[in-house]
Scaffold this motif. Structure first.
Motif, PDB file in Angstrom:
ATOM      1  N   GLN A   1      26.579  33.493  -1.690  1.00 33.00           N
ATOM      2  CA  GLN A   1      25.203  33.483  -1.167  1.00 33.00           C
ATOM      3  C   GLN A   1      24.529  32.144  -1.447  1.00 33.00           C
ATOM      4  O   GLN A   1      23.533  32.057  -2.165  1.00 33.00           O
ATOM      5  N   ALA A   2      25.084  31.094  -0.869  1.00 29.11           N
ATOM      6  CA  ALA A   2      24.630  29.735  -1.154  1.00 29.11           C
ATOM      7  C   ALA A   2      23.241  29.451  -0.587  1.00 29.11           C
ATOM      8  O   ALA A   2      22.875  29.948   0.472  1.00 29.11           O
ATOM      9  N   VAL A   3      22.498  28.609  -1.300  1.00 27.48           N
ATOM     10  CA  VAL A   3      21.199  28.163  -0.784  1.00 27.48           C
ATOM     11  C   VAL A   3      21.363  26.962   0.137  1.00 27.48           C
ATOM     12  O   VAL A   3      20.460  26.637   0.919  1.00 27.48           O
ATOM     13  N   ILE A   4      22.526  26.290   0.043  1.00 27.88           N
ATOM     14  CA  ILE A   4      22.792  25.104   0.848  1.00 27.88           C
ATOM     15  C   ILE A   4      24.209  25.178   1.418  1.00 27.88           C
ATOM     16  O   ILE A   4      25.143  25.583   0.716  1.00 27.88           O
ATOM     17  N   LEU A   5      24.360  24.780   2.681  1.00 33.05           N
ATOM     18  CA  LEU A   5      25.676  24.646   3.300  1.00 33.05           C
ATOM     19  C   LEU A   5      25.812  23.215   3.807  1.00 33.05           C
ATOM     20  O   LEU A   5      24.849  22.614   4.290  1.00 33.05           O
ATOM     21  N   THR A   6      27.035  22.669   3.694  1.00 29.91           N
ATOM     22  CA  THR A   6      27.273  21.308   4.168  1.00 29.91           C
ATOM     23  C   THR A   6      28.465  21.269   5.116  1.00 29.91           C
ATOM     24  O   THR A   6      29.368  22.107   5.041  1.00 29.91           O
ATOM     25  N   GLU A   7      28.441  20.276   5.986  1.00 33.42           N
ATOM     26  CA  GLU A   7      29.559  19.997   6.894  1.00 33.42           C
ATOM     27  C   GLU A   7      29.547  18.497   7.146  1.00 33.42           C
ATOM     28  O   GLU A   7      28.742  17.999   7.921  1.00 33.42           O
ATOM     29  N   GLY A   8      30.437  17.776   6.438  1.00 32.49           N
ATOM     30  CA  GLY A   8      30.390  16.321   6.522  1.00 32.49           C
ATOM     31  C   GLY A   8      29.060  15.814   6.016  1.00 32.49           C
ATOM     32  O   GLY A   8      28.606  16.195   4.937  1.00 32.49           O
ATOM     33  N   GLU A   9      28.416  14.968   6.799  1.00 34.12           N
ATOM     34  CA  GLU A   9      27.116  14.426   6.383  1.00 34.12           C
ATOM     35  C   GLU A   9      25.963  15.382   6.658  1.00 34.12           C
ATOM     36  O   GLU A   9      24.837  15.149   6.218  1.00 34.12           O
ATOM     37  N   LYS A  10      26.226  16.483   7.363  1.00 31.54           N
ATOM     38  CA  LYS A  10      25.169  17.433   7.693  1.00 31.54           C
ATOM     39  C   LYS A  10      24.921  18.403   6.533  1.00 31.54           C
ATOM     40  O   LYS A  10      25.829  18.739   5.783  1.00 31.54           O
ATOM     41  N   MET A  11      23.683  18.875   6.442  1.00 35.00           N
ATOM     42  CA  MET A  11      23.305  19.845   5.419  1.00 35.00           C
ATOM     43  C   MET A  11      22.279  20.801   6.005  1.00 35.00           C
ATOM     44  O   MET A  11      21.394  20.372   6.753  1.00 35.00           O
ATOM     45  N   ILE A  12      22.399  22.087   5.705  1.00 35.20           N
ATOM     46  CA  ILE A  12      21.380  23.053   6.125  1.00 35.20           C
ATOM     47  C   ILE A  12      20.911  23.872   4.935  1.00 35.20           C
ATOM     48  O   ILE A  12      21.646  24.080   3.962  1.00 35.20           O
ATOM     49  N   LEU A  13      19.671  24.325   5.027  1.00 38.45           N
ATOM     50  CA  LEU A  13      19.071  25.219   4.043  1.00 38.45           C
ATOM     51  C   LEU A  13      19.144  26.638   4.598  1.00 38.45           C
ATOM     52  O   LEU A  13      18.804  26.873   5.756  1.00 38.45           O
ATOM     53  N   THR A  14      19.576  27.572   3.779  1.00 36.67           N
ATOM     54  CA  THR A  14      19.798  28.942   4.232  1.00 36.67           C
ATOM     55  C   THR A  14      18.535  29.794   4.061  1.00 36.67           C
ATOM     56  O   THR A  14      17.599  29.410   3.350  1.00 36.67           O
ATOM     57  N   PRO A  15      18.504  30.989   4.668  1.00 35.60           N
ATOM     58  CA  PRO A  15      17.383  31.903   4.427  1.00 35.60           C
ATOM     59  C   PRO A  15      17.176  32.195   2.939  1.00 35.60           C
ATOM     60  O   PRO A  15      16.034  32.342   2.490  1.00 35.60           O
ATOM     61  N   THR A  16      18.260  32.259   2.183  1.00 33.25           N
ATOM     62  CA  THR A  16      18.133  32.483   0.735  1.00 33.25           C
ATOM     63  C   THR A  16      17.384  31.338   0.074  1.00 33.25           C
ATOM     64  O   THR A  16      16.545  31.552  -0.813  1.00 33.25           O
ATOM     65  N   TYR A  17      17.681  30.115   0.488  1.00 31.25           N
ATOM     66  CA  TYR A  17      16.943  28.950  -0.028  1.00 31.25           C
ATOM     67  C   TYR A  17      15.447  29.138   0.190  1.00 31.25           C
ATOM     68  O   TYR A  17      14.632  28.934  -0.729  1.00 31.25           O
ATOM     69  N   HIS A  18      15.081  29.526   1.393  1.00 23.17           N
ATOM     70  CA  HIS A  18      13.656  29.634   1.724  1.00 23.17           C
ATOM     71  C   HIS A  18      12.966  30.727   0.898  1.00 23.17           C
ATOM     72  O   HIS A  18      11.816  30.550   0.477  1.00 23.17           O
ATOM     73  N   VAL A  19      13.653  31.829   0.652  1.00 23.71           N
ATOM     74  CA  VAL A  19      13.062  32.886  -0.188  1.00 23.71           C
ATOM     75  C   VAL A  19      12.834  32.359  -1.603  1.00 23.71           C
ATOM     76  O   VAL A  19      11.761  32.546  -2.190  1.00 23.71           O
ATOM     77  N   MET A  20      13.834  31.679  -2.147  1.00 24.14           N
ATOM     78  CA  MET A  20      13.690  31.195  -3.522  1.00 24.14           C
ATOM     79  C   MET A  20      12.600  30.130  -3.640  1.00 24.14           C
ATOM     80  O   MET A  20      11.923  30.037  -4.666  1.00 24.14           O
ATOM     81  N   LYS A  21      12.417  29.362  -2.581  1.00 22.28           N
ATOM     82  CA  LYS A  21      11.328  28.386  -2.606  1.00 22.28           C
ATOM     83  C   LYS A  21       9.970  29.080  -2.477  1.00 22.28           C
ATOM     84  O   LYS A  21       9.013  28.730  -3.189  1.00 22.28           O
ATOM     85  N   MET A  22       9.869  30.063  -1.597  1.00 22.69           N
ATOM     86  CA  MET A  22       8.624  30.821  -1.468  1.00 22.69           C
ATOM     87  C   MET A  22       8.258  31.486  -2.789  1.00 22.69           C
ATOM     88  O   MET A  22       7.080  31.557  -3.169  1.00 22.69           O
ATOM     89  N   TYR A  23       9.274  31.986  -3.490  1.00 21.22           N
ATOM     90  CA  TYR A  23       9.056  32.761  -4.714  1.00 21.22           C
ATOM     91  C   TYR A  23       8.838  31.898  -5.950  1.00 21.22           C
ATOM     92  O   TYR A  23       8.426  32.427  -7.000  1.00 21.22           O
ATOM     93  N   ASN A  24       9.118  30.598  -5.900  1.00 15.11           N
ATOM     94  CA  ASN A  24       9.058  29.851  -7.162  1.00 15.11           C
ATOM     95  C   ASN A  24       7.648  29.720  -7.726  1.00 15.11           C
ATOM     96  O   ASN A  24       7.457  29.229  -8.840  1.00 15.11           O
ATOM     97  N   VAL A  25       6.653  30.197  -6.991  1.00 17.29           N
ATOM     98  CA  VAL A  25       5.282  30.269  -7.527  1.00 17.29           C
ATOM     99  C   VAL A  25       5.191  31.247  -8.700  1.00 17.29           C
ATOM    100  O   VAL A  25       4.223  31.214  -9.468  1.00 17.29           O
ATOM    101  N   HIS A  26       6.189  32.119  -8.846  1.00 14.73           N
ATOM    102  CA  HIS A  26       6.182  33.085  -9.952  1.00 14.73           C
ATOM    103  C   HIS A  26       6.741  32.499 -11.251  1.00 14.73           C
ATOM    104  O   HIS A  26       6.640  33.143 -12.303  1.00 14.73           O
ATOM    105  N   GLN A  27       7.341  31.328 -11.192  1.00 14.31           N
ATOM    106  CA  GLN A  27       7.980  30.768 -12.383  1.00 14.31           C
ATOM    107  C   GLN A  27       6.969  30.537 -13.505  1.00 14.31           C
ATOM    108  O   GLN A  27       5.965  29.856 -13.324  1.00 14.31           O
ATOM    109  N   ASP A  28       7.247  31.138 -14.665  1.00 14.44           N
ATOM    110  CA  ASP A  28       6.411  31.028 -15.867  1.00 14.44           C
ATOM    111  C   ASP A  28       4.997  31.568 -15.665  1.00 14.44           C
ATOM    112  O   ASP A  28       4.071  31.215 -16.415  1.00 14.44           O
TER     113      ASP A  28
END
Length: 516
Positions: A375-402
């Motif tokens: 369940q990766a937050v990032i996928l790569t293919e050569g020089e290309k990189m994409i952010l996954t739906p899981t990445y976006h959830v974890m970024k939305m949620y990081n307001v809860h940290q501490d």
């Protein structure tokens, strides 16, 4: 007359159905408490194993690569992980950890021996990514390193030497060697796993035997002058092996033990995991069933920990979690490469909410894995990189940290499939140091919207803003051709009136609201 009776009957049925729908709306009561625990930022940890294309051709492309990098690590990945505010990163495994000999990965790269990764694809690795590379990456990210020690095929002295190499600031054989290899000051590594999955790939041990092994290794892992000492994590249970947790808590002195691990993956069937794309609603439902199981597992393991440690000095560390499916077609079966869809966003949102609500004991967790694996937050293919739906959830949620947990009472409708039912709505709330309140909501229902009424009157808030992550179908995912198909958007389908916040959650959606 007969026709009139039929019409009346139909109206009564319709009213009954309307009544049932209304009764299924979710309700949340916010219960602020000065005694509520803090949601540790370390719940948002990640995991980077020498597995498939996670390290090599994922994080690490080498300094000679045409892809922009810092000491061989891709700059685009570094920047993306900084945006996530990742608090810690676990390395080098996983199963790989108990075959990894750290001394092979330091010193001049031209002199490092190769290793065959027998766990994951039998590929030959050149050890070009080692201790210095990993710990320097963690410094760049501002993340705490979490090193998994080799207990399976290693020796006590080997792990003791590693602790001294990375942590000791005085004169010693290991600190002198570190300086020879280009690092003057130690890194100060706090988090250490004493083996991994000792019940399986870490040695197929009985828990009674492993408890004694742990005591031995932990005894010789010197604090080496580290302020606050080492944080040692025992290889914990798989899923519902409650006996494993019982023995660890009973037989290991708590002065040697700071954390007990737990591993749970959202897997339908280990012999028939199903595809990561092209899955049926039945497969989706069963995956959600396994994701929801985390609530039961954490609750029951915590009950055992409370029995032996009522003051809560030992933490629960869920250092492997996430969705696990069949690998993508035409990829190495040992590389565990899978796509990441809205189904994975559901797993991420509901699991993080579960961890939040158990913040008294769950102090650390690690999503498996950070790049190109499971369940990766990032996928790569050569020089290309994409952010996954899981990445976006974890970024939305990081307001809860501490932030301080705000306890809630939740009544939710069911998500029904055939004759089975699951709670459709999952939620958590917190208040940060600036006084902002964040409420995270997940609706896992594949077909139906759910309206949620949240009584926030006790918080005396003026208003809310919100973000949503959703898409047209559950199978939607970002691709290298369409990297922004799924990303967070502003959300406005809510209203606040007289202390009641009413939110309309679309099917398979994640919403984070901010109030002040």
């Amino acid at each position: 007359m007969k026709n009139k009776l039929q019409i009346i009957g139909a109206l009564l049925v319709a009213l009954s159905c309307f009544s049932l729908v209304s009764a299924q709306d979710a309700t949340i009561r916010i219960i602020p408490s000065d005694d509520a625990p803090t949601i540790s930022r370390h719940i948002y940890g990640h995991f980077a194993e020498h597995l498939g294309r996670c390290i090599y051709d994922g994080l690490y492309v080498g300094e000679k690569s045409n892809i922009p990098n810092t000491e061989g690590v891709r700059n685009d990945i570094i920047n993306a992980l900084k945006e996530l505010k990742i608090p810690n990163l676990r390395w080098p495994g996983g199963c790989f950890a108990d075959t990894y000999h750290w001394k092979d990965g330091v010193g001049p790269q031209s002199e490092r021996p190769t290793i065959v990764n027998t766990w994951w694809g039998n590929v030959t690795e050149d050890n070009s990514f080692g201790t210095h590379n990993f710990l320097n990456l963690c410094e760049e990210l501002g993340a705490e390193p979490y090193l998994a020690g080799n207990v399976g095929s290693g020796e006590v002295q080997e792990l003791a030497d590693w602790v001294q190499y990375v942590n000791f600031d005085g004169i010693s054989p290991m600190s002198d060697w570190r300086k020879e290899n280009g690092r003057d000051k130690p890194w100060g590594v706090k988090y250490w796993g004493v083996g991994n999955e000792a019940w399986g790939c870490g040695g197929n041990m009985r828990v009674e035997y492993y408890a004694d092994i742990y005591r031995k290794y932990a005894t010789f892992m010197s604090d080496a002058g580290l302020e606050g000492g080492l944080y040692k994590i025992a290889s914990g249970a798989s899923n519902d092996d409650y006996h494993w947790t019982e023995v660890l808590m009973r037989d290991i002195p708590h002065n040697l033990l700071q954390g007990v691990a737990l591993h749970h993956y959202s897997v339908i069937d280990w012999n028939a995991k199903g595809p990561s794309v092209g899955f049926s609603e039945e497969q989706y439902f069963k995956t959600m069933e396994q994701a929801w199981l985390m609530e039961e597992l954490v609750t029951k393991h915590v009950e055992i920990m409370d029995k032996y440690d009522p003051k809560g000095k030992v933490d629960l560390v869920v250092d492997e979690w996430g969705g696990w499916y069949d690998v993508m077609e035409d990829t190495n079966p040992g590389f565990l490469y899978q796509q990441n869809t809205m189904r994975d966003a559901m797993i991420a949102g509901m699991t993080l909410n579960i961890f939040h609500n158990h913040a008294r004991r769950v102090k650390m967790a690690n999503l498996a894995q950070v790049v190109n694996v499971l369940q990766a937050v990032i996928l790569t293919e050569g020089e290309k990189m994409i952010l996954t739906p899981t990445y976006h959830v974890m970024k939305m949620y990081n307001v809860h940290q501490d932030a301080q947990l705000i306890p809630i009472e939740l009544a939710t409708p069911d998500y029904a499939y055939n004759d089975e039912k699951l709670p459709a709505v999952n939620a958590s709330a917190s208040k940060d140091a600036e006084g902002k309140v964040h409420i995270s909501l997940v609706n896992i229902d594949a077909n139906k919207s759910n309206t949620i009424s949240v009584d926030v009157s006790a918080l005396k808030l003026k208003g809310f803003t919100a973000e949503i992550l959703t898409s047209k179908t559950l199978e939607d995912h970002n691709t290298f051709e369409s990297p922004e198909k799924i990303q967070p958007e502003k959300f406005k389908k809510f209203k606040l009136k007289k202390g009641i916040l009413e939110v309309e959650l679309p099917p398979f959606s994640v919403v984070v609201l901010e109030g002040n």
